[in-house]
Scaffold this motif. Structure first.
Motif, PDB file in Angstrom:
ATOM      1  N   ALA A   1      19.960  -8.081 -38.693  1.00 35.71           N
ATOM      2  CA  ALA A   1      19.279  -9.210 -38.055  1.00 35.71           C
ATOM      3  C   ALA A   1      20.197 -10.417 -38.183  1.00 35.71           C
ATOM      4  CB  ALA A   1      17.931  -9.479 -38.714  1.00 35.71           C
ATOM      5  N   LYS A   2      20.363 -11.172 -37.111  1.00 36.41           N
ATOM      6  CA  LYS A   2      21.404 -12.189 -37.085  1.00 36.41           C
ATOM      7  C   LYS A   2      20.899 -13.631 -37.019  1.00 36.41           C
ATOM      8  CE  LYS A   2      24.800  -9.311 -37.410  1.00 36.41           C
ATOM      9  NZ  LYS A   2      25.642  -9.289 -38.633  1.00 36.41           N
ATOM     10  N   ILE A   3      19.597 -13.828 -37.002  1.00 38.20           N
ATOM     11  CA  ILE A   3      19.056 -15.189 -37.028  1.00 38.20           C
ATOM     12  C   ILE A   3      18.180 -15.325 -38.270  1.00 38.20           C
ATOM     13  CG2 ILE A   3      17.727 -16.956 -35.824  1.00 38.20           C
ATOM     14  CD1 ILE A   3      18.273 -15.503 -33.212  1.00 38.20           C
ATOM     15  N   ASN A   4      18.570 -16.223 -39.165  1.00 38.20           N
ATOM     16  CA  ASN A   4      17.808 -16.453 -40.400  1.00 38.20           C
ATOM     17  C   ASN A   4      17.169 -17.834 -40.311  1.00 38.20           C
ATOM     18  OD1 ASN A   4      18.619 -16.461 -43.984  1.00 38.20           O
ATOM     19  ND2 ASN A   4      16.747 -15.944 -42.904  1.00 38.20           N
ATOM     20  N   TYR A   5      15.830 -17.850 -40.265  1.00 41.30           N
ATOM     21  CA  TYR A   5      15.113 -19.111 -40.087  1.00 41.30           C
ATOM     22  C   TYR A   5      14.766 -19.764 -41.421  1.00 41.30           C
ATOM     23  CZ  TYR A   5      14.481 -19.138 -35.031  1.00 41.30           C
ATOM     24  OH  TYR A   5      14.707 -19.224 -33.680  1.00 41.30           O
ATOM     25  N   PHE A   6      14.754 -21.098 -41.412  1.00 41.11           N
ATOM     26  CA  PHE A   6      14.375 -21.937 -42.537  1.00 41.11           C
ATOM     27  C   PHE A   6      13.470 -23.046 -42.013  1.00 41.11           C
ATOM     28  CE2 PHE A   6      18.430 -20.019 -43.474  1.00 41.11           C
ATOM     29  CZ  PHE A   6      18.400 -19.728 -44.836  1.00 41.11           C
TER      30      PHE A   6
ATOM     31  N   VAL B   1      25.955 -14.547 -38.749  1.00 41.67           N
ATOM     32  CA  VAL B   1      24.552 -14.927 -38.945  1.00 41.67           C
ATOM     33  C   VAL B   1      24.367 -16.404 -38.619  1.00 41.67           C
ATOM     34  CG1 VAL B   1      22.699 -15.198 -40.634  1.00 41.67           C
ATOM     35  CG2 VAL B   1      24.152 -13.160 -40.681  1.00 41.67           C
ATOM     36  N   GLN B   2      23.287 -16.694 -37.934  1.00 42.35           N
ATOM     37  CA  GLN B   2      22.957 -18.069 -37.582  1.00 42.35           C
ATOM     38  C   GLN B   2      21.812 -18.566 -38.456  1.00 42.35           C
ATOM     39  OE1 GLN B   2      21.825 -18.491 -33.476  1.00 42.35           O
ATOM     40  NE2 GLN B   2      21.156 -20.612 -33.707  1.00 42.35           N
ATOM     41  N   ALA B   3      22.083 -19.622 -39.236  1.00 41.68           N
ATOM     42  CA  ALA B   3      21.027 -20.262 -40.042  1.00 41.68           C
ATOM     43  C   ALA B   3      20.362 -21.323 -39.169  1.00 41.68           C
ATOM     44  CB  ALA B   3      21.613 -20.887 -41.296  1.00 41.68           C
ATOM     45  N   THR B   4      19.068 -21.189 -38.937  1.00 38.27           N
ATOM     46  CA  THR B   4      18.361 -22.038 -37.980  1.00 38.27           C
ATOM     47  C   THR B   4      17.075 -22.580 -38.582  1.00 38.27           C
ATOM     48  OG1 THR B   4      19.198 -20.673 -36.160  1.00 38.27           O
ATOM     49  CG2 THR B   4      17.332 -22.116 -35.667  1.00 38.27           C
ATOM     50  N   LYS B   5      16.761 -23.816 -38.267  1.00 34.33           N
ATOM     51  CA  LYS B   5      15.509 -24.404 -38.737  1.00 34.33           C
ATOM     52  C   LYS B   5      14.384 -24.156 -37.735  1.00 34.33           C
ATOM     53  CE  LYS B   5      16.891 -28.073 -41.905  1.00 34.33           C
ATOM     54  NZ  LYS B   5      16.691 -29.491 -42.268  1.00 34.33           N
ATOM     55  N   VAL B   6      13.226 -23.817 -38.239  1.00 30.78           N
ATOM     56  CA  VAL B   6      12.034 -23.721 -37.396  1.00 30.78           C
ATOM     57  C   VAL B   6      11.758 -25.110 -36.835  1.00 30.78           C
ATOM     58  CG1 VAL B   6       9.570 -23.173 -37.326  1.00 30.78           C
ATOM     59  CG2 VAL B   6      11.109 -21.874 -38.826  1.00 30.78           C
ATOM     60  N   ASN B   7      11.545 -25.219 -35.523  1.00 30.54           N
ATOM     61  CA  ASN B   7      11.329 -26.549 -34.958  1.00 30.54           C
ATOM     62  C   ASN B   7      10.010 -27.141 -35.450  1.00 30.54           C
ATOM     63  OD1 ASN B   7       9.082 -26.209 -32.860  1.00 30.54           O
ATOM     64  ND2 ASN B   7      10.523 -24.651 -32.136  1.00 30.54           N
ATOM     65  N   GLU B   8       9.950 -28.455 -35.453  1.00 27.98           N
ATOM     66  CA  GLU B   8       8.816 -29.155 -36.067  1.00 27.98           C
ATOM     67  C   GLU B   8       7.501 -28.881 -35.347  1.00 27.98           C
ATOM     68  OE1 GLU B   8       9.135 -33.183 -37.196  1.00 27.98           O
ATOM     69  OE2 GLU B   8      11.088 -32.942 -38.177  1.00 27.98           O
ATOM     70  N   ASP B   9       7.531 -28.719 -34.035  1.00 24.17           N
ATOM     71  CA  ASP B   9       6.293 -28.417 -33.306  1.00 24.17           C
ATOM     72  C   ASP B   9       5.713 -27.083 -33.781  1.00 24.17           C
ATOM     73  OD1 ASP B   9       6.427 -30.744 -31.848  1.00 24.17           O
ATOM     74  OD2 ASP B   9       7.352 -29.821 -30.082  1.00 24.17           O
ATOM     75  N   LEU B  10       6.583 -26.092 -33.941  1.00 24.67           N
ATOM     76  CA  LEU B  10       6.108 -24.793 -34.415  1.00 24.67           C
ATOM     77  C   LEU B  10       5.637 -24.883 -35.857  1.00 24.67           C
ATOM     78  CD1 LEU B  10       5.612 -21.813 -34.054  1.00 24.67           C
ATOM     79  CD2 LEU B  10       8.049 -21.373 -34.453  1.00 24.67           C
ATOM     80  N   LEU B  11       6.330 -25.646 -36.678  1.00 25.92           N
ATOM     81  CA  LEU B  11       5.885 -25.829 -38.063  1.00 25.92           C
ATOM     82  C   LEU B  11       4.480 -26.432 -38.111  1.00 25.92           C
ATOM     83  CD1 LEU B  11       8.977 -27.138 -40.099  1.00 25.92           C
ATOM     84  CD2 LEU B  11       7.744 -24.978 -40.405  1.00 25.92           C
ATOM     85  N   HIS B  12       4.228 -27.421 -37.266  1.00 25.91           N
ATOM     86  CA  HIS B  12       2.902 -28.038 -37.238  1.00 25.91           C
ATOM     87  C   HIS B  12       1.839 -27.030 -36.791  1.00 25.91           C
ATOM     88  CE1 HIS B  12       3.791 -32.145 -38.373  1.00 25.91           C
ATOM     89  NE2 HIS B  12       4.796 -32.196 -37.522  1.00 25.91           N
ATOM     90  N   ASP B  13       2.191 -26.201 -35.811  1.00 25.67           N
ATOM     91  CA  ASP B  13       1.253 -25.166 -35.357  1.00 25.67           C
ATOM     92  C   ASP B  13       0.967 -24.159 -36.480  1.00 25.67           C
ATOM     93  OD1 ASP B  13       1.065 -26.281 -32.838  1.00 25.67           O
ATOM     94  OD2 ASP B  13       2.597 -24.974 -31.954  1.00 25.67           O
ATOM     95  N   LEU B  14       2.005 -23.770 -37.203  1.00 32.10           N
ATOM     96  CA  LEU B  14       1.837 -22.823 -38.315  1.00 32.10           C
ATOM     97  C   LEU B  14       1.023 -23.453 -39.452  1.00 32.10           C
ATOM     98  CD1 LEU B  14       5.422 -21.296 -38.349  1.00 32.10           C
ATOM     99  CD2 LEU B  14       3.314 -20.073 -37.766  1.00 32.10           C
ATOM    100  N   LYS B  15       1.224 -24.736 -39.672  1.00 36.17           N
ATOM    101  CA  LYS B  15       0.445 -25.415 -40.717  1.00 36.17           C
ATOM    102  C   LYS B  15      -1.035 -25.445 -40.342  1.00 36.17           C
ATOM    103  CE  LYS B  15       0.206 -29.531 -43.606  1.00 36.17           C
ATOM    104  NZ  LYS B  15       0.753 -30.867 -43.929  1.00 36.17           N
ATOM    105  N   LYS B  16      -1.319 -25.685 -39.062  1.00 42.36           N
ATOM    106  CA  LYS B  16      -2.713 -25.690 -38.609  1.00 42.36           C
ATOM    107  C   LYS B  16      -3.347 -24.315 -38.817  1.00 42.36           C
ATOM    108  CE  LYS B  16      -5.579 -26.733 -34.544  1.00 42.36           C
ATOM    109  NZ  LYS B  16      -6.225 -25.409 -34.436  1.00 42.36           N
ATOM    110  N   LEU B  17      -2.630 -23.263 -38.443  1.00 37.06           N
ATOM    111  CA  LEU B  17      -3.150 -21.909 -38.638  1.00 37.06           C
ATOM    112  C   LEU B  17      -3.299 -21.592 -40.129  1.00 37.06           C
ATOM    113  CD1 LEU B  17      -1.207 -19.800 -35.977  1.00 37.06           C
ATOM    114  CD2 LEU B  17      -3.550 -20.673 -35.850  1.00 37.06           C
TER     115      LEU B  17
END
Length: 356
Positions: A226-231, A292-308
């Motif tokens: 797997a080549k995309i590692n999210y943070f 490997v690409q180190a990538t941050k979860v975008n803030e809109d998605l983080l807010h959606d995940l926090k709501k869930l």
């Protein structure tokens, strides 16, 4: 583990043991299964650290024989084996007990929760230890906090994840409350032990996975499949580990032996946190040469995940009295801690080169 640090810890613990008495009263020879392969840094090696510390401070009176995952008890069945007395003790992540003990993930990891030192403050000084002993005591198990790490990664993927829609139908290995959040988002979530994840990714049985920090995940080979590692690790802002002991066995130990076990686990908690924090940066810096690409979860998605996540926590609290009790305790502690946290620490985006 740094040998000099380990020597200092052993020396300090030995001094405590001398103060309490020359040797532990109880002569212990326990088979202790480890939920994690011992070669994994900061998580798998912790069980051996505890065993070495206890052997040293007790002058050999307390000896743990550590077993690799599955060699004595399957990792996901470890608490059951301790509860029914098949084994005296085990080293594990109690979040694996969520199916039978709904509040267990709160003692192990929770979405958008506390930072690791904040969790230890709650455990040792904010009532967490008493709650853990209460919840697990009902199952004839005595838990001792015996390791902690910082945030995990948000997972390893082979495609970009930008919105909740990108999670729908995704076959992913996820644990604990974070897994429930992804299920609510429409993902197909499965829980498998760490040692089986690489093969599942390689064969396409799962599309993506989380497990631990980059140094651990790289040891398991995730970067090869797997080549995309999210943070950041929104689902596990802390990852706590416990030495769990059959309660009847624990109650039968003398106070000196109990004190040695508590002390060894407190030392291991600090050592595991330090080890985990020390080794991640170098691994991430090597991502580029591994493709490997180190990538941050975008803030809109983080807010959606926090709501869930809030919805999942509320649902669990409504369904289980212990979950609500532990959650309320954590929320109250986090609210009080925030006063200190916001004032005392530099902002995370503070530029330390500014003005130089």
């Amino acid at each position: 583990m740094n040998r000099r640090v380990a020597t200092l810890v052993l020396a300090g613990a030995a001094t405590l043991a001398f103060t309490l008495g020359a040797h532990a009263t109880d002569r212990i020879r326990w088979k202790v299964p480890n939920a994690f392969p011992s070669h994994l840094p900061a998580i798998g090696e912790n069980a051996k650290i505890v065993a070495d510390l206890l052997n040293g401070v007790s002058a050999g009176e307390i000896q743990f024989r550590i077993f690799e995952p599955g060699n004595l008890v399957p990792p996901l069945e470890l608490t059951d084996a301790v509860q029914n007395g098949s084994i005296e003790a085990g080293y594990t992540w109690v979040g694996y007990d969520a199916g039978k003990i709904p509040s267990s993930p709160l003692f192990a990891a929770r979405p958008f929760g506390m930072e690791p030192w904040e969790f230890t403050a709650w455990w040792y000084d904010g009532g967490g230890k008493a709650l853990g002993e209460e919840v697990y005591g009902k199952r004839n198990v005595h838990p001792i906090l015996c390791g902690i790490n910082g945030p995990e990664t948000a997972g390893w993927f082979n495609k970009e994840i930008n919105t909740l829609a990108d999670l729908q139908g995704l076959k992913i290995r996820f644990a604990g409350l974070g897994g429930q959040v992804l299920q609510k988002a429409g993902a197909s979530v499965t829980l498998i032990p760490g040692g089986e994840i690489f093969q599942a990714l390689e064969k396409g049985a799962i599309d993506a996975s989380e497990f631990s920090m980059p140094a651990v995940d790289q040891t398991l080979g995730f970067d090869k499949v797997a080549k995309i590692n999210y943070f950041p690790g929104w689902h596990q802002t802390y990852t706590a580990f416990h030495l769990i002991i059959n309660k009847d066995v624990w109650n039968g130990l003398d106070d000196q032996t109990k004190a040695m076990m508590d002390t060894a686990c407190a030392a291991t908690t600090m050592l595991s946190l330090s080890r985990g924090e020390a080794i991640q940066g170098e691994v991430i810096r090597g991502f580029k040469e591994r493709g490997v690409q180190a990538t941050k979860v975008n803030e809109d998605l983080l807010h959606d995940l926090k709501k869930l996540s809030g919805e999942v926590l509320a649902e669990q609290a409504a369904a289980d009295e212990d979950f609500k009790k532990v959650l309320d305790s954590q929320e109250a502690f986090m609210k009080g801690y925030k006063t200190w946290k916001d004032l005392a620490y530099l902002p995370r985006d503070f530029d330390d080169a500014e003005g130089q």
